[in-house]
Design a protein around this motif. Structure first.
Motif, PDB file in Angstrom:
ATOM      1  N   GLY A  69       0.783  -1.226   0.000  1.00  0.00           N
ATOM      2  CA  GLY A  69       0.000   0.000   0.000  1.00  0.00           C
ATOM      3  C   GLY A  69       0.812   1.271   0.000  1.00  0.00           C
ATOM      4  N   VAL A  70       2.137   1.165  -0.017  1.00  0.00           N
ATOM      5  CA  VAL A  70       2.960   2.364   0.132  1.00  0.00           C
ATOM      6  C   VAL A  70       3.984   2.526  -0.986  1.00  0.00           C
ATOM      7  N   LEU A  71       4.867   1.523  -1.177  1.00  0.00           N
ATOM      8  CA  LEU A  71       6.059   1.757  -1.987  1.00  0.00           C
ATOM      9  C   LEU A  71       6.562   0.464  -2.599  1.00  0.00           C
ATOM     10  N   MET A  72       7.188   0.592  -3.790  1.00  0.00           N
ATOM     11  CA  MET A  72       7.953  -0.499  -4.369  1.00  0.00           C
ATOM     12  C   MET A  72       9.306   0.040  -4.814  1.00  0.00           C
ATOM     13  N   ARG A  73      10.345  -0.751  -4.581  1.00  0.00           N
ATOM     14  CA  ARG A  73      11.709  -0.330  -4.913  1.00  0.00           C
ATOM     15  C   ARG A  73      12.448  -1.533  -5.495  1.00  0.00           C
ATOM     16  N   LEU A  74      13.146  -1.297  -6.587  1.00  0.00           N
ATOM     17  CA  LEU A  74      13.875  -2.370  -7.260  1.00  0.00           C
ATOM     18  C   LEU A  74      15.276  -1.871  -7.592  1.00  0.00           C
ATOM     19  N   ARG A  75      16.274  -2.570  -7.082  1.00  0.00           N
ATOM     20  CA  ARG A  75      17.662  -2.251  -7.407  1.00  0.00           C
ATOM     21  C   ARG A  75      18.293  -3.486  -8.046  1.00  0.00           C
ATOM     22  N   ASP A  76      18.547  -3.381  -9.344  1.00  0.00           N
ATOM     23  CA  ASP A  76      19.112  -4.488 -10.100  1.00  0.00           C
ATOM     24  C   ASP A  76      20.552  -4.192 -10.481  1.00  0.00           C
ATOM     25  N   THR A  77      21.406  -5.185 -10.324  1.00  0.00           N
ATOM     26  CA  THR A  77      22.777  -5.112 -10.811  1.00  0.00           C
ATOM     27  C   THR A  77      23.017  -6.316 -11.710  1.00  0.00           C
ATOM     28  N   ARG A  78      23.316  -6.048 -12.964  1.00  0.00           N
ATOM     29  CA  ARG A  78      23.622  -7.104 -13.930  1.00  0.00           C
ATOM     30  C   ARG A  78      25.107  -7.068 -14.249  1.00  0.00           C
ATOM     31  N   VAL A  79      25.730  -8.227 -14.224  1.00  0.00           N
ATOM     32  CA  VAL A  79      27.163  -8.325 -14.499  1.00  0.00           C
ATOM     33  C   VAL A  79      27.368  -9.365 -15.594  1.00  0.00           C
ATOM     34  N   TYR A  80      28.246  -9.031 -16.542  1.00  0.00           N
ATOM     35  CA  TYR A  80      28.396  -9.871 -17.731  1.00  0.00           C
ATOM     36  C   TYR A  80      29.868  -9.993 -18.108  1.00  0.00           C
ATOM     37  N   CYS A  81      30.251 -11.189 -18.523  1.00  0.00           N
ATOM     38  CA  CYS A  81      31.612 -11.414 -19.000  1.00  0.00           C
ATOM     39  C   CYS A  81      31.571 -12.399 -20.157  1.00  0.00           C
ATOM     40  N   ALA A  82      32.093 -11.984 -21.308  1.00  0.00           N
ATOM     41  CA  ALA A  82      32.218 -12.871 -22.466  1.00  0.00           C
ATOM     42  C   ALA A  82      33.577 -13.568 -22.401  1.00  0.00           C
ATOM     43  N   PHE A  83      33.589 -14.843 -22.664  1.00  0.00           N
ATOM     44  CA  PHE A  83      34.831 -15.598 -22.630  1.00  0.00           C
ATOM     45  C   PHE A  83      35.698 -15.248 -23.842  1.00  0.00           C
ATOM     46  N   VAL A  84      37.021 -15.305 -23.647  1.00  0.00           N
ATOM     47  CA  VAL A  84      37.973 -15.070 -24.732  1.00  0.00           C
ATOM     48  C   VAL A  84      38.866 -16.292 -24.863  1.00  0.00           C
ATOM     49  N   SER A  85      39.522 -16.400 -25.997  1.00  0.00           N
ATOM     50  CA  SER A  85      40.335 -17.591 -26.257  1.00  0.00           C
ATOM     51  C   SER A  85      41.558 -17.661 -25.349  1.00  0.00           C
ATOM     52  N   ASP A  86      42.111 -16.496 -24.997  1.00  0.00           N
ATOM     53  CA  ASP A  86      43.280 -16.460 -24.119  1.00  0.00           C
ATOM     54  C   ASP A  86      42.811 -16.417 -22.664  1.00  0.00           C
ATOM     55  N   HIS A  87      42.854 -17.555 -21.997  1.00  0.00           N
ATOM     56  CA  HIS A  87      42.338 -17.628 -20.628  1.00  0.00           C
ATOM     57  C   HIS A  87      43.147 -16.783 -19.653  1.00  0.00           C
ATOM     58  N   LYS A  88      44.408 -16.473 -19.992  1.00  0.00           N
ATOM     59  CA  LYS A  88      45.256 -15.713 -19.075  1.00  0.00           C
ATOM     60  C   LYS A  88      45.053 -14.207 -19.203  1.00  0.00           C
ATOM     61  N   ALA A  89      44.335 -13.796 -20.233  1.00  0.00           N
ATOM     62  CA  ALA A  89      44.089 -12.368 -20.416  1.00  0.00           C
ATOM     63  C   ALA A  89      43.132 -11.862 -19.340  1.00  0.00           C
ATOM     64  N   ILE A  90      43.333 -10.612 -18.944  1.00  0.00           N
ATOM     65  CA  ILE A  90      42.416 -10.015 -17.976  1.00  0.00           C
ATOM     66  C   ILE A  90      41.020  -9.952 -18.595  1.00  0.00           C
ATOM     67  N   PRO A  91      40.014 -10.520 -17.957  1.00  0.00           N
ATOM     68  CA  PRO A  91      38.667 -10.534 -18.549  1.00  0.00           C
ATOM     69  C   PRO A  91      38.023  -9.153 -18.566  1.00  0.00           C
ATOM     70  N   VAL A  92      37.176  -8.945 -19.557  1.00  0.00           N
ATOM     71  CA  VAL A  92      36.387  -7.717 -19.641  1.00  0.00           C
ATOM     72  C   VAL A  92      35.056  -7.984 -18.954  1.00  0.00           C
ATOM     73  N   ILE A  93      34.793  -7.224 -17.894  1.00  0.00           N
ATOM     74  CA  ILE A  93      33.572  -7.435 -17.107  1.00  0.00           C
ATOM     75  C   ILE A  93      32.776  -6.139 -17.087  1.00  0.00           C
ATOM     76  N   LEU A  94      31.535  -6.224 -17.521  1.00  0.00           N
ATOM     77  CA  LEU A  94      30.636  -5.075 -17.537  1.00  0.00           C
ATOM     78  C   LEU A  94      29.595  -5.212 -16.432  1.00  0.00           C
ATOM     79  N   ARG A  95      29.219  -4.072 -15.869  1.00  0.00           N
ATOM     80  CA  ARG A  95      28.224  -4.066 -14.801  1.00  0.00           C
ATOM     81  C   ARG A  95      27.230  -2.931 -15.051  1.00  0.00           C
ATOM     82  N   GLU A  96      25.957  -3.268 -15.039  1.00  0.00           N
ATOM     83  CA  GLU A  96      24.900  -2.270 -15.157  1.00  0.00           C
ATOM     84  C   GLU A  96      24.074  -2.260 -13.885  1.00  0.00           C
TER      85      GLU A  96
END
Length: 293
Positions: free
Chosen positions: A215-242
């Motif tokens: 009867g008062v309020l709704m609040r939604l805080r979403d954090t999405r985090v994504y990482c695509a794999f690369v062929s070089d496993h030793k490379a620093i991964p690219v990680i995005l966060r929304e």
């Protein structure tokens, strides 16, 4: 319960993935170790210890303090982890004013009815928590003493390609972990969960704080985090966060012609687009001065 998304042994093998041995739930794939753990709620003694550490006498009704999700990039030692304690530290650092509602006076301090009720804290346990990150030392890697590093999230213009996530790739691993929950004395819900999905080409997770004060309020805080794999496993991964914060009062929604009864707002997935965006940002994890040997 963790599930394997219908993935067969051949799916795992084709992706170069392997399930973790008996015990933990998770998968190893493309240089990543991804593991979830779900445990019972904390007992009263553990809750007292948490109250002392956090400097509070108020905690959610159900705290799954030993439940967690972590994602470790084994070559770099980069680790993302999600847990209730760090989330509640965020709640303490962001003292939002309590939501004004007549029933609130009955919600807390109910074990001490002889005391005057002073609602001077955020009983919704709203947290700005977006996850924790660290570099985990790897004794098998010869990192020099000068190989120190720093982690920080930098604002960026890149966006997570949500359309790509709807592809027909097999889901190699999926789990949902509840970190804490409070039913606001049957007057709503405050819930923090984290979900992870691992496919052959990437991993994706959603950390969600969902609040409904009936009867008062709704609040939604979403954090999405994504990482695509690369062929070089030793490379620093690219990680995005929304990160996206949505919020609306029931009164404002009713004025737009939406229902005012709480039964219409049980599933945040169904009503999220009705809630106006309060804040939104996209970031990329920057790793500086990291030496991988």
């Amino acid at each position: 319960m963790a599930v394997w998304g219908g993935a067969s042994e051949s799916d795992l093998k084709a992706a170069g993935a392997e399930a973790l041995p008996d015990g933990p739930s998770g998968v190893r794939l493309r240089g990543w170790h991804i593991e979830s753990s779900r445990r019972p709620i904390l007992n009263s003694l553990a809750l007292q210890e948490w109250e002392e550490k956090l400097g509070t006498s108020h905690l959610p009704e159900m705290v799954f303090g030993e439940s967690s999700l972590y994602l470790l990039h084994e070559d770099s030692g980069l680790k993302l982890h999600f847990n209730a304690f760090d989330a509640l530290k965020g709640w303490k650092r962001e003292p939002l004013p309590p939501v004004e509602v007549p029933a609130a006076a009955k919600w807390k301090f109910r074990s001490k009815p002889f005391q005057q009720v002073i609602l001077d804290y955020d009983y919704t346990f709203t947290t700005p928590y977006c996850g924790s990150e660290a570099i985990e030392p790897n004794p098998e890697k010869a990192i020099s003493e000068d190989g120190c590093c720093s982690l920080c999230w930098e604002d960026c213009d890149e966006r997570i390609d949500l359309a790509a996530l709807s592809s027909k790739e097999p889901i190699l691993f999926y789990d949902e972990v509840v970190l804490y929950e409070d039913e606001l004395a049957d007057n709503g819900v405050s819930l923090l969960t984290v979900k992870v999905r691992v496919m052959p080409s990437c991993w994706f997770l959603l950390l969600r704080f969902w609040l409904r004060v009936d009867g008062v309020l709704m609040r939604l805080r979403d954090t999405r985090v994504y990482c695509a794999f690369v062929s070089d496993h030793k490379a620093i991964p690219v990680i995005l966060r929304e990160s996206c914060w949505r919020e609306a009062t029931i009164q404002s929604l009713s004025a737009k012609g939406f229902p005012s009864d709480s039964a219409s707002y049980g599933d945040p997935n169904l009503i999220s687009q009705r809630l106006p965006v309060i804040a939104h940002k996209t970031q990329r994890l920057k790793v500086s001065s990291l030496l991988i040997c």
